[in-house]
Design an enzyme around this catalytic site. Structure first.
Site, short mmCIF file in Angstrom:
data_model
loop_
_atom_site.label_atom_id
_atom_site.label_comp_id
_atom_site.label_asym_id
_atom_site.label_seq_id
_atom_site.Cartn_x
_atom_site.Cartn_y
_atom_site.Cartn_z
N GLN A 96 52.05 39.18 51.39
CA GLN A 96 50.87 40.49 50.61
C GLN A 96 51.44 41.53 51.87
O GLN A 96 51.30 42.28 51.48
CB GLN A 96 49.63 40.05 51.17
CG GLN A 96 48.91 39.35 49.70
CD GLN A 96 47.69 39.05 50.24
OE1 GLN A 96 47.09 37.51 49.86
NE2 GLN A 96 47.33 40.72 50.49
N ARG B 20 39.22 39.32 49.44
CA ARG B 20 39.03 40.63 49.10
C ARG B 20 37.54 41.24 50.00
O ARG B 20 36.85 41.01 49.44
CB ARG B 20 38.18 40.23 47.29
CG ARG B 20 38.42 41.42 45.83
CD ARG B 20 38.39 40.83 45.23
NE ARG B 20 39.09 42.36 44.17
CZ ARG B 20 39.35 42.16 43.47
NH1 ARG B 20 39.38 41.44 42.23
NH2 ARG B 20 39.67 43.72 41.69
N CYS B 21 37.98 41.06 50.65
CA CYS B 21 36.56 41.42 52.41
C CYS B 21 38.03 42.54 53.26
O CYS B 21 38.95 41.73 53.39
CB CYS B 21 36.06 40.46 52.31
SG CYS B 21 35.03 40.24 53.86
N GLU C 133 38.41 45.88 46.80
CA GLU C 133 37.46 44.64 47.66
C GLU C 133 35.93 45.32 47.64
O GLU C 133 35.11 44.08 47.53
CB GLU C 133 37.44 44.83 48.87
CG GLU C 133 38.38 44.54 49.50
CD GLU C 133 39.07 44.37 50.76
OE1 GLU C 133 40.30 43.60 51.91
OE2 GLU C 133 38.97 45.31 51.60
N1 PCD Z 1 43.16 52.85 43.07
C1 PCD Z 1 42.70 54.35 42.92
N2 PCD Z 1 41.69 55.40 43.37
C2 PCD Z 1 41.01 55.21 44.48
C3 PCD Z 1 41.63 53.94 45.03
C4 PCD Z 1 41.96 53.31 44.55
O1 PCD Z 1 43.22 54.68 41.56
N3 PCD Z 1 40.62 56.08 44.85
C5 PCD Z 1 43.63 51.92 42.67
C6 PCD Z 1 44.55 52.28 43.88
O2 PCD Z 1 46.22 52.30 43.79
C7 PCD Z 1 45.00 50.41 43.78
C8 PCD Z 1 43.73 50.11 42.73
O3 PCD Z 1 43.06 51.00 42.65
O4 PCD Z 1 46.20 50.26 42.04
C9 PCD Z 1 43.50 48.95 44.53
O5 PCD Z 1 43.48 50.19 45.87
P1 PCD Z 1 42.97 49.33 46.83
O6 PCD Z 1 41.74 50.01 47.18
O7 PCD Z 1 43.58 50.90 48.24
O8 PCD Z 1 43.19 48.53 47.33
P2 PCD Z 1 44.99 47.83 47.39
O9 PCD Z 1 45.10 48.10 49.21
O10 PCD Z 1 45.93 48.19 46.98
O11 PCD Z 1 44.65 46.11 47.05
C10 PCD Z 1 44.22 44.88 47.92
C11 PCD Z 1 43.22 44.71 47.25
C12 PCD Z 1 42.32 43.54 48.42
S1 PCD Z 1 42.76 43.47 49.51
C13 PCD Z 1 42.22 42.38 47.00
S2 PCD Z 1 41.60 40.58 48.30
C14 PCD Z 1 42.53 42.07 45.80
C15 PCD Z 1 42.45 43.75 45.14
O12 PCD Z 1 43.05 44.58 45.80
N4 PCD Z 1 43.46 41.27 45.68
C16 PCD Z 1 44.12 41.63 43.91
N5 PCD Z 1 42.79 43.30 44.18
C17 PCD Z 1 43.12 42.76 43.73
N6 PCD Z 1 43.98 42.96 42.09
C18 PCD Z 1 44.90 42.19 41.31
N7 PCD Z 1 44.85 41.89 40.19
N8 PCD Z 1 45.28 41.09 42.30
C19 PCD Z 1 44.95 40.83 43.69
O13 PCD Z 1 45.86 40.27 44.08
MO1 PCD Z 1 41.88 41.11 50.24
O14 PCD Z 1 42.11 41.80 51.78
O15 PCD Z 1 44.38 40.62 50.76
O16 PCD Z 1 41.30 39.30 50.27
#
Ligand code: PCD
Length: 795
Positions: free
Chosen positions: A228, A375-376, A749
Site C-alpha cells: 500500500q 479501514r480506520c 473508511e
Molecule cells: N473520493 C471521491 N470524492 C471524495 C473523496 C474520495 O470521489 N471527496 C474517492 C477517491 O477518489 C477514491 C475513493 O473515493 O477513489 C477513496 O478515497 P479516500 O477516502 O481518499 O481513500 P484512499 O486513500 O483512496 O483509500 C484508502 C481507503 C482505506 S484506508 C481503506 S482501508 C479501504 C478504502 O480505501 N481499502 C480499500 N476502500 C477500499 N476500496 C477497495 N476497493 N479496496 C480497498 O482495499 Mo486503510 O488505513 O488501508 O486500513
C-alpha cells in the site's frame, strides 16, 4: 450542493471532472480477467518460498534439522535465522521501532511464527520440503490476553530485551485529568460501560506476497510487492538490507484490496529478497489465507472503559476512558503519528465537550503482532465506537431519545474550525444537517412507533433503532505531526502533458481497488479542462513515480488529491503563457474558463484556445525564452487533516427465540466535502458498510488458552457474504474542507468507522426497555440470545 439519495447526480461540465459518476477505467481489465496481481507474475528461473511455522505459541527452539528437507528433489535451499544472521537480516524493525525476528532465532512468541524457509523449484516441492524440516521445541506457558499478560506471575514473553521485566509496553494518556475528574465529581449524572473492540483481521481478497528479483549485473533488486506504500517500503527495504535505495525498485501491480493489511513489512518479504540475492534467481513468496489471518497485521483488540458526565437534561460535560491494548508479540502497530495510540484521542467525537481524559496501557501477548489501521485512520474506529456507544448509554440512563441527545451536544457549524479538548483541529462540519437527512430517509418516527407497538403486543420480534453520528480524521500528514521512519507524510503528483494533448499523471499513492485511475484523472480533467479519457494515471512503481507515502487512513484524496490539483494548476499557469503566445496577447490578459475548459483573451471569448492546442504549442512553437514542454510536479504537505462525518441509522428486528438479527433498514448519510465521483463514493460506502456489519455481527480472531489461533481461517473467521448484507440507502451532504484545494475530504473508511456503533446501538435498543445497556461484538445469535435471556426477553 446537498442532495438526498441520488448518487448519479451530475454536476460537472461533461468532461468527466469533479462530481461526475465516470465509469471506472480500471474495471475493463478487472472484469475481463486481465488484472495483473503479484501472484500472476512469473519470471524465468523463478523459485518459490514456503515458510515453516511454529505450531506452538510460546516455545524455545532447541534445534532445527534441515537435512531431510534439503534431500527433497527440487529443494534449492533451506534458510534459518542463522543463515539470515550471516547477512545481518535475522531481525527487522517494526513500524514502531521494535525488533521482530524474521525467522525465529531463539524463542517462538506466537503460533504460526516464521521458523524456517524452504526455497524450491515449485510451490508444491517447497511445501514437501517444509514438512521435512524438523524443529525441536521446548514448549513454554503462553499468555494470550492483555489482562493476563500484565499479571505479576505472567510468563515473560520478550526475555531477549534488556530491561524488559514484564509484558508491559507503554502507558499513555491524553487530556486534562484534573479538570475531567472535577466535572465527574460534581456532575448530576454519570454513566460507565465496559466494552471490547475485538481482534479483527483485514481480509483482502489477495493475501500478501512478493516476487523478489536480484539482478547481479546491475546490482539492483526489483520487488513486486503487495504494497500500500511502495516508496516508504523502498526506503525501509534499503535500510534493512543495506542495498542503496536507488538500487531498490518496488513495484505494486494490481492489488486485490489492502485495508491496512499491506502497510507493514512482513518476514516473508525479507526472506524472499534475501534468498534472491543469495541464489541469484527470482523468488516468489505468496501467503495462504490462514497464514494471512494468523500472522499478518491484525486490527483493534482494545478493551475499553467509557464514562460520561452530563447534566440531567442531557448536556455532556466530560468524557473519560481507560484502555487495555493487546499488541501481540511485538510492538508492530502501523501508525505514523506521534501519539502511541494513533488517533484514538479523537474520542470526543462530534460533540462539544468541556473536558476529556483518556489513558491506555499496552501489553505484549503470545499472539500475532499488529494493530493495523483496518479501514480506520489509526484507532479512530475504536474512538468512534467508544463515544457513539456511550451516547446511547447516556440516552438510556436519562430516558431521552438518542437523536435528541446528539442534537444537544453537536459541535455547531459556526464553531469550526473547532479545537477539541484533546487538541484536534476540526476543519468543517454540519452534523445536525446530516442527522436530519438520515432520520428523514430512515422514517425514524415510524420505526419508533413500530418499536413501541411490538413491545406492547409482546411480539416475538423486537425492533431496535441505532444511530451513529461519527466524525473521522483522515489525511495524514501534516508532516510536522506524522511520519514513517522519519519521512514526513506529504504526498505527490507529477503531470506530463504530451504534444498530442493527452496526459499522464503519476502519483505517490497506491490504489488497492478504490478507483484512483479514474478519480485522480477526474481531478486533472477538472483543473485543465481536458477530457477524462485523455488522462492516464500511473502509480506503484518507485522507479518512475514521485515519492509518496502510500494509501491508507483515507489519505489519498486529502493529500495526493490536493497535490494533483496543485500540480494541475501549475500546468494551467504555464499553459497561460503558451496561450498568450499562440493568441498573440499579453499573458495577463489570458483567462481560463472552467465551464468550457478553454483559455481566451479577456473580453474576447471567441479568441480562445483549448488545452490540446496549447500542448501542441508547448512542444512545437514554445514561447521564446521559455522552457519547452508542459508538465509540473507538486509535493503537498497538508496544513491540517480533513474531518469527514456522517449519520448512520440502522433499524433491526431481533428474534427473541433465536437471537437472530435482521436488518430492516440501513441508512448512511455521508459528508466528504466536495465529491469527485459520486458512484465511486457510493461503492466505497457499500463496501465499508459490509465490513462494518462483519465487525458488529461475526468477525473475531479468537485464541484458546494455549495460544492456538481458533479464528484463523475462513471456517472460523466469518466474513459477511451477500446473504448477510441488506439494502443500503445512501445520502449525502456537502461541507467542503476549507483548506483542501478542491474542498474534498477522504471517505473510504467512514462506513467501517461509523457503522459498528450504529448496529450495536440498534440491537441494544431492541432490548433497552428491559434494561440492556450493552451487547458485546461480534453479536452472534448466541450472544444476542444470552443478552435477551439476561433481561428476561428470551422466548
Ligand atoms: N473520493 C471521491 N470524492 C471524495 C473523496 C474520495 O470521489 N471527496 C474517492 C477517491 O477518489 C477514491 C475513493 O473515493 O477513489 C477513496 O478515497 P479516500 O477516502 O481518499 O481513500 P484512499 O486513500 O483512496 O483509500 C484508502 C481507503 C482505506 S484506508 C481503506 S482501508 C479501504 C478504502 O480505501 N481499502 C480499500 N476502500 C477500499 N476500496 C477497495 N476497493 N479496496 C480497498 O482495499 Mo486503510 O488505513 O488501508 O486500513
Amino acid at each position: 450542493e446537498d442532495g438526498g439519495p441520488d448518487p448519479e447526480k451530475h454536476c460537472g461540465h461533461g468532461r468527466g471532472g469533479m462530481g461526475e459518476s465516470v465509469r471506472r477505467k480500471e474495471d475493463k481489465r478487472f472484469i475481463t480477467g486481465r488484472g495483473n496481481y503479484v501472484d500472476d507474475i512469473k519470471k524465468p528461473k523463478m523459485l518459490h518460498c514456503e515458510i515453516v511455522r511454529s505450531p506452538h505459541a510460546h516455545a524455545r527452539i532447541n534445534s532445527i534439522d534441515t537435512e531431510r528437507a534439503m534431500q527433497v528433489d527440487g529443494v534449492v535451499a533451506v534458510l534459518t535465522a542463522e543463515d539470515l544472521a550471516a547477512h545481518d537480516l535475522a531481525t527487522m524493525p517494526t513500524l514502531m521501532d521494535d525488533t521482530q525476528d524474521v525467522l525465529v532465532n531463539d524463542k517462538v512468541k506466537f503460533q504460526s511464527q516464521e521458523v524456517a524457509a524452504v526455497i524450491a523449484e515449485d510451490r508444491y516441492i517447497a511445501k514437501d520440503g517444509a514438512e521435512k524440516v524438523a524443529v525441536d521445541y521446548e514448549v513454554l506457558d503462553p499468555v494470550v490476553t492483555a489482562k493476563d499478560a500484565l499479571e505479576a506471575d505472567a510468563p515473560l514473553i520478550r526475555d531477549e530485551l534488556e530491561d524488559q521485566e514484564d509484558n508491559h509496553i507503554f502507558d499513555w494518556d491524553v487530556g486534562d485529568k484534573e479538570a475531567t475528574d472535577a466535572i465527574f465529581e460534581e456532575s448530576e449524572v454519570t454513566v460507565k460501560e465496559q466494552m471490547e473492540y475485538q481482534r479483527l483481521h483485514p481480509a483482502p481478497i489477495e493475501t500478501c506476497g512478493c516476487v523478489a528479483d536480484w539482478d547481479p549485473g546491475k546490482e539492483k533488486i526489483t520487488v513486486h510487492l503487495t504494497s500500500q506504500a511502495p516508496h516508504a517500503h523502498r526506503t525501509l527495504f534499503s535500510m534493512v538490507s543495506g542495498i542503496p535505495e536507488h538500487k531498490v525498485r518496488i513495484v505494486s501491480p494490481d492489488i486485490g484490496g489492502g485495508f491496512g493489511n499491506k502497510v507493514p513489512i512482513y518476514p516473508g518479504y525479507v526472506v524472499a529478497a534475501a534468498a534472491s540475492v543469495v541464489l541469484e534467481r527470482p523468488v516468489k513468496w505468496m501467503e495462504e489465507r490462514s497464514e494471512n489471518i494468523q500472522t499478518t497485521g491484525f486490527a483493534r483488540d482494545y478493551d475499553m472503559t467509557g464514562e460520561l458526565a452530563a447534566t440531567k437534561d442531557g448536556k455532556i460535560r466530560a468524557v473519560r476512558t481507560d484502555v487495555l491494548a493487546n499488541h501481540g508479540a511485538y510492538n508492530a502497530v502501523a501508525q505514523p503519528s506521534k501519539f502511541p495510540a494513533g488517533f484514538f484521542n479523537i474520542f470526543t467525537g462530534s460533540y462539544d465537550i468541556e473536558a476529556a481524559y483518556g489513558s491506555l496501557t499496552a501489553a505484549f501477548t503470545n499472539t500475532a503482532p499488529g494493530g493495523v489501521a483496518y479501514r480506520c485512520s489509526f484507532r479512530v474506529t475504536e474512538a468512534v465506537y467508544l463515544i457513539e456507544r456511550m451516547v446511547k448509554v447516556l440516552a438510556h440512563e436519562l430516558d431521552m431519545d438518542p437523536a435528541e441527545i446528539r442534537r444537544k451536544n453537536f459541535i455547531q457549524p459556526e464553531q469550526f474550525p473547532y479545537e477539541s479538548p484533546t487538541g484536534w483541529n476540526y476543519d468543517s462540519g454540519d452534523y445536525e444537517k446530516a442527522l436530519d437527512l438520515a432520520m428523514e430517509m430512515a422514517d425514524y418516527d415510524h420505526y419508533r412507533e413500530e418499536q413501541q407497538r411490538r413491545i406492547e403486543e409482546d411480539a416475538d420480534k423486537l425492533i431496535g433503532i441505532g444511530i451513529s453520528s461519527f466524525t473521522e480524521v483522515v489525511g495524514a500528514g501534516p508532516g510536522k505531526t506524522c511520519d514513517i521512519a522519519g519521512i514526513e507524510m506529504f504526498d505527490s503528483a507529477d503531470i506530463r502533458v504530451n504534444p498530442t494533448g493527452n496526459a499522464v499523471l503519476r502519483v505517490g499513492v497506491q490504489t488497492q481497488g478504490q478507483g484512483h485511475e479514474t478519480t485522480f484523472a477526474q481531478i486533472v480533467a477538472e483543473e485543465l479542462g481536458m477530457d477524462v479519457e485523455n488522462i492516464s494515471v500511473e502509480h506503484g512503481d518507485t522507479d518512475t513515480d514521485p515519492y509518496g507515502l502510500g494509501t491508507y487512513g483515507s489519505r489519498s484524496t486529502p493529500v495526493a488529491g490536493a497535490a494533483t490539483a496543485v500540480a494541475a494548476r501549475k500546468v494551467r499557469d504555464k499553459a497561460k503563457s503558451i496561450a498568450a503566445n499562440e493568441l498573440e496577447a499579453a499573458e495577463e490578459d489570458i483567462e481560463w474558463d472552467r465551464e468550457s475548459g478553454h483559455f481566451h483573451v479577456a473580453g474576447a471569448p471567441d479568441r480562445s484556445i483549448t488545452i490540446t492546442e496549447i500542448a501542441a504549442g508547448a512542444y512545437m512553437n514554445h514561447p521564446a525564452g521559455e522552457e519547452p514542454g508542459l508538465e509540473a510536479v507538486d509535493y503537498y504537505d497538508p496544513p491540517e487533516m480533513t474531518y469527514p462525518f456522517g449519520s448512520y441509522i440502522v433499524v433491526v428486528e431481533v428474534d427473541r427465540e433465536t437471537g437472530a438479527v435482521d436488518f430492516e433498514k440501513f441508512v448512511a448519510v455521508d459528508d466528504c466535502g466536495n465529491r469527485i465521483n459520486p458512484m465511486v463514493i457510493e461503492g466505497q460506502i457499500h463496501g465499508g458498510l459490509a465490513q462494518g456489519i462483519g465487525t458488529a455481527m461475526m468477525e473475531h480472531v479468537t485464541y484458546d488458552e494455549n495460544g492456538n489461533c481458533t479464528g484463523g481461517d475462513f471456517m472460523n473467521y466469518l466474513l459477511p457474504t451477500s446473504m448477510e448484507i441488506p439494502n443500503f440507502e445512501t445520502g449525502y451532504t456537502v461541507t467542503p474542507s476549507p483548506h483542501h484545494p478542491i474542498g474534498a475530504k477522504g471517505v473510504g473508511e467512514s462506513p467501517t468507522v461509523g457503522s459498528p456503533p450504529a448496529i450495536v446501538n440498534a440491537v441494544v435498543d431492541a432490548m433497552a426497555h428491559a434494561g440492556t445497556t450493552h451487547v458485546e461484538m461480534p453479536m452472534t445469535p448466541d450472544r444476542v440470545w444470552a443478552a435477551l435471556a439476561e433481561v428476561g426477553l428470551e422466548r
